[in-house]
Design a protein around this motif. Structure first.
Motif, PDB file in Angstrom:
ATOM      1  N   PRO A   1       0.829  -1.224   0.000  1.00 46.86           N
ATOM      2  CA  PRO A   1       0.000   0.000   0.000  1.00 46.86           C
ATOM      3  C   PRO A   1       0.861   1.271   0.000  1.00 46.86           C
ATOM      4  CG  PRO A   1       0.144  -0.841   2.225  1.00 46.86           C
ATOM      5  CD  PRO A   1       0.925  -1.812   1.365  1.00 46.86           C
ATOM      6  N   PHE A   2       1.954   1.236  -0.735  1.00 49.40           N
ATOM      7  CA  PHE A   2       2.835   2.404  -0.839  1.00 49.40           C
ATOM      8  C   PHE A   2       3.510   2.364  -2.203  1.00 49.40           C
ATOM      9  CE2 PHE A   2       4.786  -0.899   1.903  1.00 49.40           C
ATOM     10  CZ  PHE A   2       5.788  -1.356   1.058  1.00 49.40           C
ATOM     11  N   ASP A   3       4.207   3.436  -2.545  1.00 44.19           N
ATOM     12  CA  ASP A   3       4.777   3.559  -3.878  1.00 44.19           C
ATOM     13  C   ASP A   3       6.063   2.774  -4.081  1.00 44.19           C
ATOM     14  OD1 ASP A   3       2.704   5.231  -4.616  1.00 44.19           O
ATOM     15  OD2 ASP A   3       3.794   7.058  -4.043  1.00 44.19           O
ATOM     16  N   ASN A   4       6.796   2.512  -3.006  1.00 43.32           N
ATOM     17  CA  ASN A   4       8.059   1.804  -3.139  1.00 43.32           C
ATOM     18  C   ASN A   4       7.830   0.409  -3.707  1.00 43.32           C
ATOM     19  OD1 ASN A   4       7.910   3.730  -0.923  1.00 43.32           O
ATOM     20  ND2 ASN A   4      10.060   3.295  -0.552  1.00 43.32           N
ATOM     21  N   ALA A   5       8.748  -0.030  -4.566  1.00 46.86           N
ATOM     22  CA  ALA A   5       8.618  -1.354  -5.159  1.00 46.86           C
ATOM     23  C   ALA A   5       8.853  -2.449  -4.136  1.00 46.86           C
ATOM     24  CB  ALA A   5       9.611  -1.504  -6.314  1.00 46.86           C
TER      25      ALA A   5
ATOM     26  N   GLY B   1       6.510   2.661   8.655  1.00 46.05           N
ATOM     27  CA  GLY B   1       6.081   3.802   7.854  1.00 46.05           C
ATOM     28  C   GLY B   1       5.933   3.380   6.416  1.00 46.05           C
ATOM     29  N   PRO B   2       5.621   4.295   5.527  1.00 48.16           N
ATOM     30  CA  PRO B   2       5.429   3.950   4.112  1.00 48.16           C
ATOM     31  C   PRO B   2       6.697   3.332   3.521  1.00 48.16           C
ATOM     32  CG  PRO B   2       4.607   6.143   4.576  1.00 48.16           C
ATOM     33  CD  PRO B   2       5.362   5.714   5.787  1.00 48.16           C
ATOM     34  N   GLY B   3       6.649   2.033   3.277  1.00 44.93           N
ATOM     35  CA  GLY B   3       7.766   1.359   2.627  1.00 44.93           C
ATOM     36  C   GLY B   3       8.843   0.835   3.545  1.00 44.93           C
ATOM     37  N   PHE B   4       8.644   0.880   4.862  1.00 44.67           N
ATOM     38  CA  PHE B   4       9.708   0.372   5.726  1.00 44.67           C
ATOM     39  C   PHE B   4       9.175  -0.131   7.057  1.00 44.67           C
ATOM     40  CE2 PHE B   4       9.256   4.717   7.271  1.00 44.67           C
ATOM     41  CZ  PHE B   4       9.455   4.602   8.644  1.00 44.67           C
ATOM     42  N   LEU B   5       9.969  -1.014   7.644  1.00 45.77           N
ATOM     43  CA  LEU B   5       9.842  -1.421   9.039  1.00 45.77           C
ATOM     44  C   LEU B   5      11.232  -1.303   9.637  1.00 45.77           C
ATOM     45  CD1 LEU B   5       7.817  -4.778   8.859  1.00 45.77           C
ATOM     46  CD2 LEU B   5       6.922  -2.556   9.496  1.00 45.77           C
ATOM     47  N   GLU B   6      11.368  -0.607  10.761  1.00 46.45           N
ATOM     48  CA  GLU B   6      12.661  -0.577  11.433  1.00 46.45           C
ATOM     49  C   GLU B   6      12.450  -0.792  12.922  1.00 46.45           C
ATOM     50  OE1 GLU B   6      14.732   3.032  10.719  1.00 46.45           O
ATOM     51  OE2 GLU B   6      13.194   4.335  11.555  1.00 46.45           O
ATOM     52  N   PHE B   7      13.241  -1.700  13.449  1.00 47.08           N
ATOM     53  CA  PHE B   7      13.065  -2.140  14.830  1.00 47.08           C
ATOM     54  C   PHE B   7      14.323  -1.886  15.645  1.00 47.08           C
ATOM     55  CE2 PHE B   7       9.291  -5.184  15.133  1.00 47.08           C
ATOM     56  CZ  PHE B   7       8.594  -4.519  14.134  1.00 47.08           C
TER      57      PHE B   7
ATOM     58  N   PHE C   1       8.618 -12.804  17.075  1.00 47.31           N
ATOM     59  CA  PHE C   1       7.759 -13.173  15.952  1.00 47.31           C
ATOM     60  C   PHE C   1       6.395 -12.503  16.019  1.00 47.31           C
ATOM     61  CE2 PHE C   1       4.486 -15.799  13.995  1.00 47.31           C
ATOM     62  CZ  PHE C   1       5.000 -15.993  12.724  1.00 47.31           C
ATOM     63  N   ASP C   2       5.744 -12.547  17.181  1.00 51.66           N
ATOM     64  CA  ASP C   2       4.395 -12.003  17.301  1.00 51.66           C
ATOM     65  C   ASP C   2       4.349 -10.523  16.971  1.00 51.66           C
ATOM     66  OD1 ASP C   2       2.902 -14.200  17.840  1.00 51.66           O
ATOM     67  OD2 ASP C   2       2.828 -13.943  19.991  1.00 51.66           O
ATOM     68  N   ILE C   3       5.327  -9.774  17.469  1.00 51.01           N
ATOM     69  CA  ILE C   3       5.322  -8.328  17.246  1.00 51.01           C
ATOM     70  C   ILE C   3       5.540  -8.009  15.774  1.00 51.01           C
ATOM     71  CG2 ILE C   3       6.549  -6.179  17.749  1.00 51.01           C
ATOM     72  CD1 ILE C   3       6.990  -7.222  20.583  1.00 51.01           C
ATOM     73  N   LEU C   4       6.482  -8.711  15.139  1.00 49.90           N
ATOM     74  CA  LEU C   4       6.704  -8.489  13.708  1.00 49.90           C
ATOM     75  C   LEU C   4       5.495  -8.924  12.886  1.00 49.90           C
ATOM     76  CD1 LEU C   4      10.347  -9.392  12.579  1.00 49.90           C
ATOM     77  CD2 LEU C   4       9.005  -7.391  11.969  1.00 49.90           C
ATOM     78  N   ALA C   5       4.894 -10.067  13.242  1.00 47.16           N
ATOM     79  CA  ALA C   5       3.726 -10.557  12.513  1.00 47.16           C
ATOM     80  C   ALA C   5       2.568  -9.581  12.643  1.00 47.16           C
ATOM     81  CB  ALA C   5       3.323 -11.938  13.031  1.00 47.16           C
ATOM     82  N   HIS C   6       2.378  -9.052  13.853  1.00 51.67           N
ATOM     83  CA  HIS C   6       1.332  -8.055  14.072  1.00 51.67           C
ATOM     84  C   HIS C   6       1.582  -6.826  13.193  1.00 51.67           C
ATOM     85  CE1 HIS C   6      -1.474  -5.588  16.601  1.00 51.67           C
ATOM     86  NE2 HIS C   6      -0.670  -4.635  16.196  1.00 51.67           N
ATOM     87  N   GLU C   7       2.827  -6.413  13.124  1.00 49.35           N
ATOM     88  CA  GLU C   7       3.133  -5.180  12.393  1.00 49.35           C
ATOM     89  C   GLU C   7       2.964  -5.348  10.888  1.00 49.35           C
ATOM     90  OE1 GLU C   7       3.636  -1.228  12.451  1.00 49.35           O
ATOM     91  OE2 GLU C   7       3.352  -2.614  14.121  1.00 49.35           O
ATOM     92  N   ILE C   8       3.411  -6.469  10.335  1.00 49.94           N
ATOM     93  CA  ILE C   8       3.180  -6.674   8.908  1.00 49.94           C
ATOM     94  C   ILE C   8       1.692  -6.889   8.650  1.00 49.94           C
ATOM     95  CG2 ILE C   8       3.552  -9.181   8.888  1.00 49.94           C
ATOM     96  CD1 ILE C   8       4.611  -6.622   6.188  1.00 49.94           C
ATOM     97  N   GLY C   9       0.971  -7.322   9.690  1.00 48.55           N
ATOM     98  CA  GLY C   9      -0.486  -7.409   9.577  1.00 48.55           C
ATOM     99  C   GLY C   9      -1.109  -6.058   9.299  1.00 48.55           C
ATOM    100  N   HIS C  10      -0.570  -5.001   9.891  1.00 46.34           N
ATOM    101  CA  HIS C  10      -1.072  -3.655   9.600  1.00 46.34           C
ATOM    102  C   HIS C  10      -0.868  -3.315   8.126  1.00 46.34           C
ATOM    103  CE1 HIS C  10      -2.019  -2.893  13.643  1.00 46.34           C
ATOM    104  NE2 HIS C  10      -0.856  -2.469  14.078  1.00 46.34           N
ATOM    105  N   THR C  11       0.294  -3.689   7.601  1.00 46.35           N
ATOM    106  CA  THR C  11       0.577  -3.417   6.192  1.00 46.35           C
ATOM    107  C   THR C  11      -0.396  -4.168   5.294  1.00 46.35           C
ATOM    108  OG1 THR C  11       2.928  -3.096   6.704  1.00 46.35           O
ATOM    109  CG2 THR C  11       2.364  -3.500   4.409  1.00 46.35           C
ATOM    110  N   ILE C  12      -0.683  -5.422   5.642  1.00 48.55           N
ATOM    111  CA  ILE C  12      -1.651  -6.211   4.873  1.00 48.55           C
ATOM    112  C   ILE C  12      -3.030  -5.572   4.945  1.00 48.55           C
ATOM    113  CG2 ILE C  12      -2.847  -8.437   4.762  1.00 48.55           C
ATOM    114  CD1 ILE C  12      -0.228  -9.713   5.830  1.00 48.55           C
TER     115      ILE C  12
END
Length: 425
Positions: free
Chosen positions: A123-127, A143-149, A169-180
């Motif tokens: 859901p962002f412009d970055n490839a 943020g748009p196009g990135f995850l940094e931990f 794992f849970d925290i990362l999975a939750h966060e990519i869930g927002h992106t989905i």
């Protein structure tokens, strides 16, 4: 991910290492081998593929105004071994963080793309999605196009380099869930079409993505069933989303929260919905058990509505039925997982971010169940939501307006306010 695709990945995929739960929890001190559904030698050094890449930035401060691509100094990319796999990397090596962050995000994406039945577009412009595993910060952000931990912190406020968030794992999975969720459902087109329940659902979406993804570790499933003896209407590893240690978790999915119990804060607001869909998952599982003659339907009903004084006797009944039938209980749970994953994917595909209300999502789940099982679980779905005060409203109430949730957040501050909060993104 369906059991068929999971088997295919194990036969032909590329191996990585992931901690199934927080590595500080007993029984989860060692990472597990997972197979991504990409043949060996197709994932480049980084790791990197056509959808995402990891970059181990040197002494990086968090993004503020300017986002990816990161162009500062970085450590060498993680190389695959001669067989094209990445599971040779020791957890004590710095490169483990890049490897496992990439593997976790990619794994969760593969699981849910299988349930949705199509590629989930960013859901962002970055490839490509940029993954930065070690930021010099006792926080994390997306943020748009990135995850940094970054890292956890010690009691004195110093960064705890032994606790990188990217290895949870849970925290990362939750966060990519927002992106989905941002890809599938999107965001309201204006504040006038924005509701409190939209933001609560945003958090619930991440929780549900993480719960289903966690059931793709055999160790999680085996330990879960062994400890509960098959009675999943209980506080257990599956319902404790994002465990920080054996005494703390981000949120409890097995809860008794009603809409009248929660305030307007989005994490609180998410709990009745998360609880409702978690109940549906367990009801489907118990239906599988009953259809296979492993438990009675009467026992399943008592487990769902158990009062404190009934818990021990119900648990003993499950123990007697579970012992000697472990494989059948496990298969019932895996089948429930896959049906539930497809159910939620289909329901979310029907969901609009505009004027989002929980009862509308509930109706989409009912419609999805009609398509998948000819309405087999309609009454179950209604029951799981009804007592939580999530019911269809013929005359909608005025919309409750709230702020747009920012993608850049104070992760540690949320933990300080309430241990049951995830990153607010």
């Amino acid at each position: 991910m369906s059991q068929f695709l999971d088997k295919k990945a194990m036969e032909n995929g590329t191996k990585f290492l992931i901690y199934a739960q927080n590595k500080k929890l007993e029984g989860f001190e060692q990472p597990e081998v997972v197979y991504l559904n990409s043949p060996p030698h197709t994932i480049k050094a980084g790791p990197e593929d056509n959808r995402m890449y990891a970059v181990d930035a040197k002494n990086k401060r968090p993004y503020t105004v300017q986002g990816p691509p990161y162009q500062g100094p970085s450590y060498p990319p993680v190389e695959p071994n001669d067989q094209g796999h990445f599971d040779y990397i020791s957890p004590n090596d710095r490169t483990f963080s890049s490897m496992t962050m990439y593997a976790t995000v990619r794994r969760v994406l593969e699981i849910w793309e299988d349930y949705f039945g199509h590629t989930i577009q960013w859901p962002f412009d970055n490839a490509k999605l940029e993954l930065i595993p070690r930021v010099e910060w006792n926080n994390a952000q997306s943020g748009p196009g990135f995850l940094e931990f970054g890292f956890g912190r010690k009691e004195n406020g110093e960064i705890d380099y032994t606790s990188p968030y990217c290895e949870n794992f849970d925290i990362l999975a939750h966060e990519i869930g927002h992106t989905i969720k941002n890809s599938i459902i999107g965001r309201p087109s204006s504040r006038s079409k924005e509701t409190l329940e939209y933001h609560g659902h945003h958090e619930a979406f991440g929780d549900i993505v993480a719960i289903v993804a966690s059931l793709h570790f055999n160790s999680n499933v085996d330990k879960l069933l062994y400890k509960t003896k098959g009675n999943l209407f209980s506080i257990n590893e599956l319902s404790r989303v994002g465990e920080l240690d054996k005494a703390r978790e981000i949120r409890i999915a097995f809860n008794d929260k009603k809409m009248s119990d929660v305030g307007s804060e989005e994490h609180e607001m998410s709990e009745p919905f998360t609880g409702g869909v978690f109940d549906i998952l367990i009801e489907v599982y118990q239906n599988n058990l009953a259809e296979r003659g492993l438990i009675s339907r009467e026992l399943g009903k008592r487990a769902y509505h158990a009062s404190p004084d009934q818990v021990s006797s119900i648990q003993e009944e499950f123990r007697k039925l579970y012992e000697g039938k472990e494989a059948q209980f496990k298969q019932s749970l895996l089948d429930a997982r896959d049906f539930f994953g497809k159910l939620m994917a289909l329901a979310w595909s029907k969901t609009s971010s505009e004027n989002l209300r929980y009862w509308k999502v509930m109706n989409n789940i009912i419609e999805a169940d009609q398509e998948l099982s000819n309405g087999k679980f309609k009454d179950v779905i209604i029951d799981c939501f009804d007592w939580r005060e999530i019911v269809e409203e013929k005359d909608e109430q005025p919309l409750l307006r709230t702020h747009i949730v920012k993608e850049l957040v104070n992760f540690e501050a949320l933990y300080q306010i309430k241990d049951s909060n995830y990153m607010n993104s």
